[in-house]
Design an enzyme around this catalytic site. Structure first.
Site, PDB file in Angstrom:
ATOM      1  N   ASP A 164     -11.711   1.744   3.434  1.00 43.31           N
ATOM      2  CA  ASP A 164     -11.917   0.302   3.285  1.00 43.31           C
ATOM      3  C   ASP A 164     -13.397  -0.027   3.077  1.00 43.31           C
ATOM      4  OD1 ASP A 164      -9.750  -1.340   3.117  1.00 43.31           O
ATOM      5  OD2 ASP A 164      -9.474  -1.590   5.276  1.00 43.31           O
TER       6      ASP A 164
ATOM      7  N   LYS B 166       0.844  -1.200   0.000  1.00 42.05           N
ATOM      8  CA  LYS B 166       0.000   0.000   0.000  1.00 42.05           C
ATOM      9  C   LYS B 166       0.880   1.251   0.000  1.00 42.05           C
ATOM     10  CE  LYS B 166      -3.590  -2.603   2.262  1.00 42.05           C
ATOM     11  NZ  LYS B 166      -4.170  -3.105   3.507  1.00 42.05           N
TER      12      LYS B 166
ATOM     13  N   GLN C 153      -5.485  -1.995   9.647  1.00 46.45           N
ATOM     14  CA  GLN C 153      -5.044  -3.250   9.045  1.00 46.45           C
ATOM     15  C   GLN C 153      -5.595  -4.426   9.839  1.00 46.45           C
ATOM     16  OE1 GLN C 153      -3.210  -3.410   6.102  1.00 46.45           O
ATOM     17  NE2 GLN C 153      -3.596  -5.605   6.218  1.00 46.45           N
TER      18      GLN C 153
END
Ligand code: NDP
Length: 290
Positions: A118, A51, A95
């Site tokens: 997300d 990322k 995460q």
């Protein structure tokens, strides 16, 4: 033209588009992604590096907040609140998986839905599910699948799509996104009786069940479009590492009857990070009134 959907190529193409757009806003600022990690899981480190690299390649900024493994819910939530208030941060991602002592639901719902790149916040999921509403962000892997279909000119409206798997991160939002595209959607899961009877009817199959090469050629109709999200490792003595990655679909055989199909690796996988960056750029534009 090959019937294999090249996710790597499409994701590179999209990253170049994102880079151009980021450049065009240089007088306004730089889109910024904040990643919150608790503990230093080896697999998470690899995903985070990818990322970070993609942010660098497209001219975006990324900040990794690496918290100690024994951090509690309160401290993670306080960090998220600070990031919510930070105007240089356009997207926040926690995460996953988090260490088991932490409350995922509580932590994910702390992220402002306007920075939830997300797409896992219940407000965004709710808006995705409701007719006439648009979420601020949709989850990256399933929206990557939609992008692959669009860029291959695959019509979704009125088609029968079968989604295998109903997880919060892939199967469920995938089904909702396909409904927004006006497909007729069947969702199969572990308790589905005779999954083949559903799959044989499908114009489009999206599989995200994590079962190596489960879906066979005889289960599908000629001309089906197959998007294989699954990533599974199977033993392979010819490989140095002793295994190779395969999808949920028996790719080599299904390829012969499919109108279009994604390979594993190189299909859906590369799209996930790309969609994360696109979501972050969208957040930046929205937060700056662009
Ligand atoms: P989960 O394990 O959370 O969900 C799997 C889903 O598949 C569940 O809904 C489960 O049903 C269903 N399922 C399991 N076995 C069967 C079966 N035999 N028949 C029908 N349904 C079944 O996995 P994820 O959704 O997180 O991931 C799915 C796959 O996609 C994995 O291989 C993962 O590695 C991959 N993945 C790939 C990504 C990418 O970027 N390419 C990103 C995320 C995931 P039930 O709910 O009833 O238990």
């Amino acid at each position: 033209m090959s019937n294999v959907i090249d996710g790597k190529r499409i994701s590179q193409e999209m990253l170049r588009e994102i880079e151009q757009e980021v450049k065009s806003y240089s007088d306004v600022g730089i889109p910024g992604l904040a990643v919150v990690q608790v503990g230093g899981r080896e697999d998470s480190n690899i995903y985070i590096k990818k990322k970070q690299q993609a942010c660098m390649d497209t001219g975006m900024s990324s900040t990794i907040h690496n918290l100690d493994i024994d951090t509690n819910d309160k401290d993670v939530c306080e960090l998220i609140e600070r990031l919510n208030d930070d105007s240089a941060v356009n997207g926040i991602l926690v995460q996953l998986p988090l260490p088991s002592h932490l409350n995922d639901e509580k932590i994910l719902s702390k992220i402002s839905y306007l920075k939830d790149v997300d797409g896992f916040h219940s407000r965004n999921m709710g808006d995705l599910a409701m007719d006439g509403r648009t979420p601020s962000f949709a989850p990256c892997t399933p929206s990557g699948c939609i992008e692959l279909l669009r860029r291959h000119n695959i019509e979704m409206m009125g088609k029968h799509a079968v989604v295998v798997g109903k997880s919060n991160i892939v199967g469920l939002p995938m089904a909702l996104l396909l409904m927004k595209e006006m497909a007729t959607v069947t969702v199969c899961h572990i308790e589905t009786k005779d999954i083949r009877q559903h799959l044989i009817m499908a114009d489009i199959v999206v599989s995200a069940c994590g079962q190596a090469q489960m879906i066979k050629r005889e289960w599908l109709k000629e001309g089906v479009v197959v998007i294989d999200v699954g990533i599974n490792s199977i033993p392979d003595a010819t490989k140095k590492r002793g295994y190779r990655l395969v999808g949920d679909v028996d790719f080599e055989n299904v390829k012969e009857i499919a109108r279009a199909i994604t390979p594993v690796p190189g299909g859906v996988g590369p799209m996930t990070v790309t969609m994360l960056l696109r979501n972050t750029l969208e957040g930046f534009k929205r937060q700056n009134g662009l």
